[in-house]
Design an enzyme around this catalytic site. Sequence first.
Site, PDB file in Angstrom:
ATOM      1  N   LYS A  17      38.558  -8.695  -5.778  1.00 46.13           N
ATOM      2  CA  LYS A  17      39.196  -9.437  -4.691  1.00 46.13           C
ATOM      3  C   LYS A  17      38.154  -9.767  -3.622  1.00 46.13           C
ATOM      4  O   LYS A  17      37.260 -10.529  -3.886  1.00 46.13           O
ATOM      5  CB  LYS A  17      40.380  -8.626  -4.149  1.00 46.13           C
ATOM      6  CG  LYS A  17      41.311  -8.087  -5.248  1.00 46.13           C
ATOM      7  CD  LYS A  17      42.009  -9.173  -6.034  1.00 46.13           C
ATOM      8  CE  LYS A  17      42.647  -8.713  -7.333  1.00 46.13           C
ATOM      9  NZ  LYS A  17      43.561  -7.584  -7.254  1.00 46.13           N
ATOM     10  N   ARG A  59      25.248   2.926 -19.476  1.00 49.24           N
ATOM     11  CA  ARG A  59      26.611   3.466 -19.289  1.00 49.24           C
ATOM     12  C   ARG A  59      26.582   4.589 -18.254  1.00 49.24           C
ATOM     13  O   ARG A  59      27.585   4.892 -17.618  1.00 49.24           O
ATOM     14  CB  ARG A  59      27.195   3.957 -20.623  1.00 49.24           C
ATOM     15  CG  ARG A  59      28.565   4.648 -20.477  1.00 49.24           C
ATOM     16  CD  ARG A  59      29.432   4.539 -21.731  1.00 49.24           C
ATOM     17  NE  ARG A  59      28.751   4.927 -22.942  1.00 49.24           N
ATOM     18  CZ  ARG A  59      28.563   6.192 -23.350  1.00 49.24           C
ATOM     19  NH1 ARG A  59      29.014   7.188 -22.627  1.00 49.24           N
ATOM     20  NH2 ARG A  59      27.935   6.444 -24.475  1.00 49.24           N
ATOM     21  N   ASP A 101      44.287   2.831  -2.066  1.00 49.75           N
ATOM     22  CA  ASP A 101      43.815   1.520  -2.519  1.00 49.75           C
ATOM     23  C   ASP A 101      43.589   0.680  -1.258  1.00 49.75           C
ATOM     24  O   ASP A 101      44.533   0.336  -0.556  1.00 49.75           O
ATOM     25  CB  ASP A 101      44.898   0.904  -3.419  1.00 49.75           C
ATOM     26  CG  ASP A 101      44.502  -0.444  -3.994  1.00 49.75           C
ATOM     27  OD1 ASP A 101      43.701  -1.161  -3.358  1.00 49.75           O
ATOM     28  OD2 ASP A 101      45.009  -0.798  -5.076  1.00 49.75           O
ATOM     29  N   TYR A 155      50.579  -1.674  -5.968  1.00 48.17           N
ATOM     30  CA  TYR A 155      50.090  -2.730  -6.848  1.00 48.17           C
ATOM     31  C   TYR A 155      50.779  -2.554  -8.205  1.00 48.17           C
ATOM     32  O   TYR A 155      50.770  -1.452  -8.770  1.00 48.17           O
ATOM     33  CB  TYR A 155      48.567  -2.607  -6.980  1.00 48.17           C
ATOM     34  CG  TYR A 155      47.978  -3.565  -7.965  1.00 48.17           C
ATOM     35  CD1 TYR A 155      47.994  -4.935  -7.701  1.00 48.17           C
ATOM     36  CD2 TYR A 155      47.430  -3.132  -9.155  1.00 48.17           C
ATOM     37  CE1 TYR A 155      47.465  -5.833  -8.614  1.00 48.17           C
ATOM     38  CE2 TYR A 155      46.894  -4.019 -10.075  1.00 48.17           C
ATOM     39  CZ  TYR A 155      46.919  -5.370  -9.800  1.00 48.17           C
ATOM     40  OH  TYR A 155      46.390  -6.252 -10.694  1.00 48.17           O
TER      41      TYR A 155
HETATM   42  C1  LIG Z   1      43.986  -6.617  -8.232  1.00 45.11           C
HETATM   43  C2  LIG Z   1      44.354  -5.330  -7.634  1.00 45.11           C
HETATM   44  C3  LIG Z   1      44.094  -4.123  -8.292  1.00 45.11           C
HETATM   45  C4  LIG Z   1      43.538  -4.068  -9.691  1.00 45.11           C
HETATM   46  O1  LIG Z   1      42.229  -4.518  -9.740  1.00 45.11           O
HETATM   47  P1  LIG Z   1      41.576  -5.169 -11.051  1.00 45.11           P
HETATM   48  O2  LIG Z   1      40.170  -5.414 -10.611  1.00 45.11           O
HETATM   49  O3  LIG Z   1      42.349  -6.424 -11.341  1.00 45.11           O
HETATM   50  O4  LIG Z   1      41.694  -4.191 -12.149  1.00 45.11           O
HETATM   51  C5  LIG Z   1      44.386  -2.941  -7.641  1.00 45.11           C
HETATM   52  N1  LIG Z   1      44.944  -2.941  -6.414  1.00 45.11           N
HETATM   53  C6  LIG Z   1      45.230  -4.066  -5.763  1.00 45.11           C
HETATM   54  C7  LIG Z   1      45.859  -3.992  -4.420  1.00 45.11           C
HETATM   55  C8  LIG Z   1      44.949  -5.301  -6.346  1.00 45.11           C
HETATM   56  O5  LIG Z   1      45.276  -6.425  -5.713  1.00 45.11           O
END
Ligand SMILES: *Cc1c(COP(=O)(O)O)cnc(C)c1O
Length: 390
Positions: free
Chosen positions: A210, A61, A185, A114
Amino acid sequence: MNTNKPPVVTSSPSTVVAYDETHFGNAVVPPIFQNSLFVFESFADMADTYAGKKVRPVYSRGLNPTVRAFEEKIAKLEKTEDALGFASGMAAISASVLSVVKPGDRIVAVEHLYPDAYRFFEMMLKDLNVTVDYVDGRDIDAIDKALPGAKLLYLESPTSWTFHVHDIAKLCEIARKHGAISMIDNSWASPIFQQPATLGCDVVIHSASKYLGGHSDVVAGVVAASNDFIGRLRGQILPYLGSKLSAFDAWLLLRGLRTLPARMREHQRSGLAIAQKLADHPEVVAVYHPTLGRNLPDGLTGSSGLFSFEFSPRVNIPLFCDALGIFKIGVSWGGHESLVVPALVSRAQVGGPNSALRFGVPENLVRLHIGLEDADDLWSDLSAAIDAAL
Ligand SMILES: *Cc1c(COP(=O)(O)O)cnc(C)c1O
């Protein structure tokens, strides 16, 4: 060489080096440290570690060498001092934001975040008496006016659904002027096409589910920032929220990263080709692609395969979705497969007509992820489905 020994790490916690290729018989693929704990060699070894004289894996962890190898690569790609893996992109976002705000604080965020980041702000932060003001990130003056007194400027560029592109360097400069931390992000562009830290952004966040993973087989997140910021997240936030990236998921991400530049080039090439064909199609009213037919904004050096477009009212969107063959109907993106999400469905999910998520997202919008299949096959699929839906 004793290949069973975990590597001993000697630097400070925010600059840990837990993985060294030569420790593992020069294996070309790093091993998966699929274990929860690492035993000590002696009382003194344990005492020195607990006294902070030595940094080494103790419990996964905290520090795990496979996870650490992934974090080091992300820090290099994003050109930051350090990085920290998380169990999901949302874990990376919530931990980063919670590490900055206290009750009574205010956040300025760009519109069209998001959707789950928006829900985190609206549902959880509100209960902690943290307020969030949403401002159009293209409007520099509006951001400048909103920032005084705010603790954090939260960015996403391009934005979700509408794919607005922002001047990250300018926005981060304004945030610094007002004493606010800037956070972005960067999942859409990946570090291949955008490195926000080089544009002055303090904290760079990814959903690694992604493009970083790239194979639709892992849910993960990562934060890249200074030693100070990551050291605090690693020492004071992540151990207690507990949203640790697993060793196996880190191993999948390390494999995905090996093809990241090649995959991004292909997503870009096919994405632009299909966006252009849609722009030329008589049943398409608008294409929302961050770079199609525009000069690339400063700091954005390419485009990925995710964009949206708006159909004319003549196209029956449910029929269109069901007529697709190669494109699958599904959320998420960043893997091999091409995907479609109609805004008709996702708008219904986000609450009443006044929800900020609905604002500015046209009824007839469709989001596409252009995967790694043949671009000509993908276009044949799309154009046949449009014909079938008229
Ligand atoms: C999918 C996504 C997230 C969240 O990510 P997870 O791995 O699903 O928790 C955050 N920002 C964007 C732009 C995303 O497409």
